[in-house]
Motif scaffolding. Structure first.
Motif, short mmCIF file in Angstrom:
data_model
loop_
_atom_site.label_atom_id
_atom_site.label_comp_id
_atom_site.label_asym_id
_atom_site.label_seq_id
_atom_site.Cartn_x
_atom_site.Cartn_y
_atom_site.Cartn_z
N HIS A 63 34.09 2.15 34.46
CA HIS A 63 32.93 2.39 35.31
C HIS A 63 33.29 3.42 36.38
O HIS A 63 34.45 3.58 36.74
CB HIS A 63 32.49 1.09 35.97
CG HIS A 63 31.10 1.13 36.53
ND1 HIS A 63 30.80 1.68 37.76
CD2 HIS A 63 29.93 0.70 36.02
CE1 HIS A 63 29.50 1.58 37.98
NE2 HIS A 63 28.95 0.99 36.94
N HIS A 64 32.27 4.10 36.86
CA HIS A 64 32.45 5.06 37.95
C HIS A 64 33.09 4.37 39.16
O HIS A 64 32.70 3.28 39.55
CB HIS A 64 31.08 5.63 38.35
CG HIS A 64 31.11 6.48 39.58
ND1 HIS A 64 31.68 7.73 39.60
CD2 HIS A 64 30.67 6.24 40.84
CE1 HIS A 64 31.57 8.25 40.81
NE2 HIS A 64 30.97 7.37 41.58
N ASP A 70 27.44 8.01 46.90
CA ASP A 70 27.21 8.24 45.48
C ASP A 70 25.75 8.51 45.14
O ASP A 70 25.45 9.39 44.33
CB ASP A 70 27.67 7.03 44.67
CG ASP A 70 29.14 7.09 44.32
OD1 ASP A 70 29.72 8.20 44.34
OD2 ASP A 70 29.72 6.03 44.02
N LYS A 92 36.87 4.31 44.87
CA LYS A 92 37.86 5.35 44.59
C LYS A 92 38.99 5.29 45.62
O LYS A 92 38.75 5.24 46.82
CB LYS A 92 37.19 6.72 44.61
CG LYS A 92 38.09 7.86 44.18
CD LYS A 92 37.31 9.17 44.13
CE LYS A 92 38.20 10.32 43.67
NZ LYS A 92 37.44 11.60 43.59
N LYS A 113 35.70 9.34 30.18
CA LYS A 113 35.07 9.69 31.45
C LYS A 113 34.30 8.49 31.98
O LYS A 113 33.71 7.73 31.23
CB LYS A 113 34.11 10.88 31.28
CG LYS A 113 34.77 12.16 30.83
CD LYS A 113 35.75 12.70 31.85
CE LYS A 113 36.32 14.05 31.42
NZ LYS A 113 37.37 14.53 32.35
N GLU A 114 34.28 8.33 33.28
CA GLU A 114 33.65 7.17 33.91
C GLU A 114 32.14 7.17 33.69
O GLU A 114 31.49 8.21 33.80
CB GLU A 114 33.97 7.15 35.40
CG GLU A 114 35.46 6.99 35.68
CD GLU A 114 35.81 7.13 37.16
OE1 GLU A 114 34.88 7.31 37.98
OE2 GLU A 114 37.01 7.05 37.49
N TRP A 116 28.29 5.95 34.75
CA TRP A 116 27.56 5.68 35.99
C TRP A 116 26.66 4.45 35.88
O TRP A 116 26.34 3.82 36.88
CB TRP A 116 26.70 6.88 36.37
CG TRP A 116 27.47 8.02 36.94
CD1 TRP A 116 28.16 8.98 36.25
CD2 TRP A 116 27.63 8.34 38.32
NE1 TRP A 116 28.73 9.87 37.12
CE2 TRP A 116 28.41 9.51 38.40
CE3 TRP A 116 27.16 7.75 39.50
CZ2 TRP A 116 28.75 10.10 39.62
CZ3 TRP A 116 27.49 8.35 40.71
CH2 TRP A 116 28.29 9.49 40.76
N THR A 124 28.98 10.41 29.14
CA THR A 124 30.44 10.46 29.05
C THR A 124 30.84 11.17 27.77
O THR A 124 29.99 11.63 27.01
CB THR A 124 31.06 9.04 29.04
OG1 THR A 124 30.89 8.44 27.74
CG2 THR A 124 30.44 8.14 30.10
#
Length: 208
Positions: A63-64, A70, A92, A113-114, A116, A124
């Motif tokens: 996950h992001h 954000d 993060k 890739k994360e 959203w 992704t």
């Protein structure tokens, strides 16, 4: 029982973050009761070990990682996204946004890739990477059953993958959510809904 072709089967491990899996993680208190009732950590260990022993690739589907602004200026953030942002879940640079040590990526694993939202495919490179590795069968484990696991599994089916869910290698915020994910929703899209024991039996004889 389905067979899992060597060279064309992958494990998708969704969101193996401290915030979900570690004592002290921000979301651990919400999943702990269900996770402990199904033996989540032990089953994840068994599955990861069996998959690696069979030479099957592991894809980490994260996950992001949250940042404070954000969703500033977004037209349609979901309630789930806004709640995650408010709590700075998987933040993060934070401990909670680090990999749970026992399930951290190993050399040769693919880190996607994360995502959203709920699906590990939407916005992704997961579909592209799976196709480059000639994957046709995906096994989903991780968190949580009725959001990211279900969304990723549904998307995978729409894209033409054979989808296996593992009912005791995931968790949810309530027994009712687990029931809905596995007993009501999953039969409409998943090709197999296994326990860990059933999956390990099905993986016997797979040779890379």
């Amino acid at each position: 029982m389905p067979t899992y072709p060597a060279g064309h089967t992958a494990l998708l491990f969704v969101d193996p973050y401290n915030d979900f899996l570690a004592d002290g993680g921000k979301l651990w208190p919400r999943v702990a009761a269900v996770a402990e009732s199904v033996g989540l950590h032990g089953n994840l260990k068994r599955i990861v070990a069996a998959v690696r022993a069979a030479g099957l690739p592991v894809f980490i589907v994260p996950h992001h990682r949250s940042e404070p602004d954000d969703f500033a200026g977004w037209d349609h953030p979901t309630p789930y996204q806004l709640g995650t942002a408010k709590g700075q879940v998987f933040a993060k640079g934070s401990w909670g946004g680090e990999w749970f040590p026992e399930f951290a990526p190993q050399p040769g694993d693919t880190i996607v890739k994360e995502h959203w939202g709920g699906s590990g495919f939407a916005n992704t490179d997961l579909d592209f990477l799976l196709k480059q590795k000639r994957i046709s069968h995906v096994i989903l484990v991780g968190l949580i059953a009725n959001t990211c696991i279900e969304s990723t599994g549904r998307f995978a089916t729409e894209l033409g993958y054979h989808v296996t869910l593992v009912r005791d290698a995931t968790a949810a915020f309530s027994p009712e959510a687990m029931h809905a994910a596995h007993e009501i929703n999953a039969p409409s899209f998943a090709h197999a809904i296994f326990t860990t024991d059933q999956l390990l039996e099905a993986l016997q004889g797979v040779n890379a």
